[in-house]
Design a protein around this motif. Sequence first.
Motif, PDB file in Angstrom:
ATOM      1  N   ARG A  89       0.838  -1.203   0.000  1.00  0.00           N
ATOM      2  CA  ARG A  89       0.000   0.000   0.000  1.00  0.00           C
ATOM      3  C   ARG A  89       0.875   1.255   0.000  1.00  0.00           C
ATOM      4  NH1 ARG A  89      -5.069  -0.612   3.281  1.00  0.00           N
ATOM      5  NH2 ARG A  89      -5.833  -1.058   1.163  1.00  0.00           N
ATOM      6  N   ALA A  92       2.934   1.398  -3.299  1.00  0.00           N
ATOM      7  CA  ALA A  92       2.072   1.829  -4.411  1.00  0.00           C
ATOM      8  C   ALA A  92       1.815   3.328  -4.346  1.00  0.00           C
ATOM      9  CB  ALA A  92       0.757   1.065  -4.377  1.00  0.00           C
ATOM     10  N   GLN A  95       4.423   5.441  -5.867  1.00  0.00           N
ATOM     11  CA  GLN A  95       4.379   5.545  -7.331  1.00  0.00           C
ATOM     12  C   GLN A  95       3.302   6.523  -7.785  1.00  0.00           C
ATOM     13  OE1 GLN A  95       6.849   4.094  -8.979  1.00  0.00           O
ATOM     14  NE2 GLN A  95       7.548   3.277  -7.005  1.00  0.00           N
ATOM     15  N   VAL A  96       2.171   6.544  -7.093  1.00  0.00           N
ATOM     16  CA  VAL A  96       1.119   7.510  -7.409  1.00  0.00           C
ATOM     17  C   VAL A  96       1.648   8.931  -7.218  1.00  0.00           C
ATOM     18  CG1 VAL A  96      -1.123   8.421  -6.673  1.00  0.00           C
ATOM     19  CG2 VAL A  96      -0.785   5.950  -6.905  1.00  0.00           C
ATOM     20  N   LEU A 122      -1.753  -1.171  -6.227  1.00  0.00           N
ATOM     21  CA  LEU A 122      -2.026   0.156  -6.781  1.00  0.00           C
ATOM     22  C   LEU A 122      -3.383   0.180  -7.484  1.00  0.00           C
ATOM     23  CD1 LEU A 122       0.694   2.323  -8.538  1.00  0.00           C
ATOM     24  CD2 LEU A 122      -1.729   2.566  -9.034  1.00  0.00           C
ATOM     25  N   HIS A 126      -6.092   2.597  -6.118  1.00  0.00           N
ATOM     26  CA  HIS A 126      -6.123   3.812  -6.941  1.00  0.00           C
ATOM     27  C   HIS A 126      -6.579   3.491  -8.366  1.00  0.00           C
ATOM     28  CE1 HIS A 126      -3.755   5.737  -3.728  1.00  0.00           C
ATOM     29  NE2 HIS A 126      -3.015   4.644  -3.740  1.00  0.00           N
TER      30      HIS A 126
END
Length: 304
Positions: A89, A92, A95-96, A122, A126
């Motif tokens: 979590r 990820a 990266q967002v 991810l 998202h």
Amino acid sequence: MNTIMKKYFPEFTQEFIEVEEGIKINTLVAGQGNEAILLLHGHPESYLIWRGIASQLAQNYKVVLTDLRGYGDSSKPEGLDNHSNYSKRVMALDQVKVMEKLGINKFHLVGHDRGARVAHRLILDHSDKILTCIMMDILPTYDMYEQTNREFATKYWHWFFYIQPKPFPETFLGSNPDYFIRRNLLNKATSDSVKDMFPQDVLEEYIRHYSDPRCVHAISEDYRASNTIDLEHDKIDRDKTISIPLLVLWGANGVVGNIWNILEGWKKFASNVSGFAVENCGHFVPEEQPQIVLKAILDFLKKR
């Protein structure tokens, strides 16, 4: 930008993007396309796994390569007691935030191995950010732990070694980085030209990272998180269905594809999934068969 970046990614620029206080993600960017692709690597490697693919993708897309938290030249914080700062979590979300800081709100997502596990989380957390997703040589972590058999435990022994309490795995796995990297990579690759697929300078770069005790600790934390907090998150989301277009690839000669039915496994969790086994290929799909993977990515994106 160091020599190996210039050699394999000459058109890319490098940035260290801060995603939270004290945490920076090593990021390479190139391309002028209207749509963006984020590529996430696996263990025990770095963004370098995309060296046979990224430049070609950048001819038509904006391409972003990163080192995952704890890997390559990205930050390697000390793991928390509950391993939450290496949960998928959190990785990820890294990266967002990278993509947001680059001004990219929606993107295609491609991941191999650990990067595919980050990609899985991810798209669960998202989904509004993701146009399509490609995952290579994995099934969901929850399923692979639940269905572990003797063959998997023998050949993927590192899954069960890394999760031991610190500093046990760090002490042994970090004692001979050269041996570990060469054995790990060359033993899991099954295509015909192993030497061509892992040139000396690439191996040395992977060894450079793994020679850093902080990297071995971070990788151990990644696996410890997978066996603890990640399973808690995954259990909550077992009933979620992935609706975005999903392509799954796996090595025809690899351990995962020989033990499990990858496509049928993902169909339990995704409503729009396709995929195939990559011939003459073991675990390291993007490095062993980059041209097949490149064609698969381009074909998949054109069809969506």
